[in-house]
Scaffold this active site. Sequence first.
Site, PDB file in Angstrom:
ATOM      1  CG  HIS A 167      -2.038   1.012   1.112  1.00  0.00           C
ATOM      2  ND1 HIS A 167      -2.009   2.198   1.796  1.00  0.00           N
ATOM      3  CD2 HIS A 167      -3.184   1.032   0.385  1.00  0.00           C
ATOM      4  CE1 HIS A 167      -3.107   2.886   1.497  1.00  0.00           C
ATOM      5  NE2 HIS A 167      -3.834   2.209   0.647  1.00  0.00           N
ATOM      6  CG  HIS A 188      -5.251   6.483  -2.556  1.00  0.00           C
ATOM      7  ND1 HIS A 188      -3.972   6.052  -2.380  1.00  0.00           N
ATOM      8  CD2 HIS A 188      -6.029   5.681  -1.801  1.00  0.00           C
ATOM      9  CE1 HIS A 188      -3.963   5.042  -1.531  1.00  0.00           C
ATOM     10  NE2 HIS A 188      -5.199   4.779  -1.166  1.00  0.00           N
ATOM     11  CG  HIS A 197      -7.779   0.239  -2.326  1.00  0.00           C
ATOM     12  ND1 HIS A 197      -7.550   1.295  -3.174  1.00  0.00           N
ATOM     13  CD2 HIS A 197      -7.054   0.489  -1.211  1.00  0.00           C
ATOM     14  CE1 HIS A 197      -6.721   2.148  -2.588  1.00  0.00           C
ATOM     15  NE2 HIS A 197      -6.399   1.685  -1.394  1.00  0.00           N
ATOM     16  CG  HIS A 324     -11.679   5.046   2.015  1.00  0.00           C
ATOM     17  ND1 HIS A 324     -10.860   5.946   1.357  1.00  0.00           N
ATOM     18  CD2 HIS A 324     -10.867   4.040   2.415  1.00  0.00           C
ATOM     19  CE1 HIS A 324      -9.625   5.486   1.365  1.00  0.00           C
ATOM     20  NE2 HIS A 324      -9.602   4.339   1.998  1.00  0.00           N
ATOM     21  CG  HIS A 328      -8.046   5.491   5.936  1.00  0.00           C
ATOM     22  ND1 HIS A 328      -6.945   4.695   6.145  1.00  0.00           N
ATOM     23  CD2 HIS A 328      -8.660   4.986   4.844  1.00  0.00           C
ATOM     24  CE1 HIS A 328      -6.876   3.762   5.201  1.00  0.00           C
ATOM     25  NE2 HIS A 328      -7.912   3.923   4.396  1.00  0.00           N
ATOM     26  CG  PHE A 344      -2.705   6.801   1.827  1.00  0.00           C
ATOM     27  CD1 PHE A 344      -3.869   6.217   2.289  1.00  0.00           C
ATOM     28  CD2 PHE A 344      -2.810   7.895   0.974  1.00  0.00           C
ATOM     29  CE1 PHE A 344      -5.118   6.702   1.918  1.00  0.00           C
ATOM     30  CE2 PHE A 344      -4.051   8.385   0.592  1.00  0.00           C
ATOM     31  CZ  PHE A 344      -5.207   7.792   1.071  1.00  0.00           C
ATOM     32  CG  HIS A 357      -9.770  -0.563   1.741  1.00  0.00           C
ATOM     33  ND1 HIS A 357     -10.003   0.213   0.623  1.00  0.00           N
ATOM     34  CD2 HIS A 357      -9.029   0.197   2.576  1.00  0.00           C
ATOM     35  CE1 HIS A 357      -9.408   1.380   0.777  1.00  0.00           C
ATOM     36  NE2 HIS A 357      -8.810   1.403   1.949  1.00  0.00           N
TER      37      HIS A 357
HETATM   38 CU1  C2O Z   1      -5.419   2.992  -0.159  1.00  0.00          CU
HETATM   39 CU2  C2O Z   1      -8.061   3.115   2.521  1.00  0.00          CU
HETATM   40  O1  C2O Z   1      -6.659   3.448   1.262  1.00  0.00           O
END
Ligand code: C2O
Length: 586
Positions: A167, A188, A197, A324, A328, A344, A357
């Site tokens: 990631h 992203h 993802h 989302h 996070h 990230f 995710h």
């Molecule tokens: Cu690549 Cu929830 O992010």
Amino acid sequence: MSTSVGFLSSIAPSACPLHDRRSGAAPCRRLIRSRVSCHGNGEARQPPPSSLLMDRRDVLIALGGLTGGAAAAGKMALAAPVMPPDLSTCHDASSSGLGDNLKCCPPYTSADIVDYTFPDTPLRVRRAAQEVIKDSDYMDKYKEAVRKMKELPDDHPWNFYQQALIHCAYCNEAYDQVGFPTVPVQVHYSWLFLPWHRYYLHFYERILGKLIDDDTFTLPFWNFDSGDGMTMPEIFTADTSSPLYNANRDTSHYSPAILDYKYSYGNTAGSGETGSALVLTNLCTMKKTFKESLPLAELFMGDPLRAGQEADTSNGPGQLESIHNAVHMWVGTPDSPHIDMGDFSTAGKDCIFFSLHSNVDRLWHIYRTFRGNKTEFNDPDWLDSTFIFYDENEQVVRVKVRDCLKPNKLRYTYEEVPIPWMNKLNCVKTTETKEKTKAELSLVRVGAFGSEPRELSKTALRVMVSRPKKSRKKAEKEDKVEVVQIKDIAVDTDGPARFDVYIAAPYGDLAGPDYGDFAGTFVRLPHKGKGKKRKGALKLGITSLLEDLEAEDAEKLVVTLVPRIGEFTIGGVAIKLLQTDNPRLV
Ligand code: C2O
């Protein structure tokens, strides 16, 4: 370790007799070393795909697909899918909180790469985290799999921390786009977000299953779009000695605290709601997000991103990605650097990442189902965008977006749980009001945005924006969606950033004290900043919002940008009509 004879035969017969996995004898690490030395010997490697890509561009130029005008404007409209990174040129990654020397490259930078062989296994069913907690057999397996992943040698590509680095590498700029050495690979802020993802989870899940020799293993999904799933799943929080536990979180958000989709650090953005009121507000936000974005995929999934384009210059994320991002933030540590989930480069170190995710992926699946499985972007630049992963057979594989659109092809699906935001909800208007008393005295004159960029930091920015057309008929709405566009959003990405957008009908030329209805949000996690101001854009559907506001007849709208955290410069605010890509479902 699987032998996978079938697809091994399709590996290019390089002079490098790598890893004769057919014998099943050599351990994985040995294999990787042999690959490295192979590369060192100067053996043939696959030509970078950039030549293909440039050919295609040449063709497009010849056909007039790339105009000189666009190139002259400095925004060359490159028509080409984003190609997989050249692993051998992987370099240090960086994050604003953790610095510039992050080692996120995979241990297989000169591996042979083959097309992925999709699994031919029974359908695996991902279940909700609040359900699996009751299944002790499952929980034992999940913990065992993660424990084994953590115990693998540090440089094993399946190692828990190596998996997290995937990631980091794809999100913190360890790769440059092939053929575009100054443009990082970024998954992203664009239409790549959901497919990348999906694959990342798929391989992670398959590897976990492999480690416990269970082809049916699935990750649980954090059902945060349902009242009984709106707390941090206890499978990740209740037992600090569990392999699923991670200490780098905002523990004040552990259950019974309810997730706030409008959260940004130190700032519960909504109206300070708690309990069932907050649950309802979240459900209403989810409902609206779907309703407004069903007619046009980019509103939900993010804007196109093509080879050579930087992910966060002129395009923007979809609303699912923005929500989302808020989740996070809500999980990650409240103080900078916001490890693990709030950054990230570290997010993959928290098992909760994969459940967050899973649900994001499930919401995409639901979105697609609602749209009759229509391909969201019928565009080869999306469909042929390609990524590289290390698969469950210890093979480095390439996968294309087009092959992940149906979870069935990856042999997984989601347990059906109630979708409460589909019910009739009593979604009251999200009133954000400076003062609730003496409304008539609080009417203020609000001007147009003007031609110069404007700052957005401490106080709300309110502008009067003309609509292209008022009193639209049903058929017109089915043909075109009305969107508010926030252009050229510059933000210091060293820190987290968020602003929310509200829409209200004016009283003549005046705006009331009430910001009106919540239309959507722009949320960024801290990224790589160094003071550099990146630009992004935001597009929010408002067709049904205007019906709820009974504002269809208004010629102009008051658009209010409410800063939550961070400082922005805004290039412009406009209201446009965009052609729907999904007319029959509006
Ligand atoms: Cu690549 Cu929830 O992010």
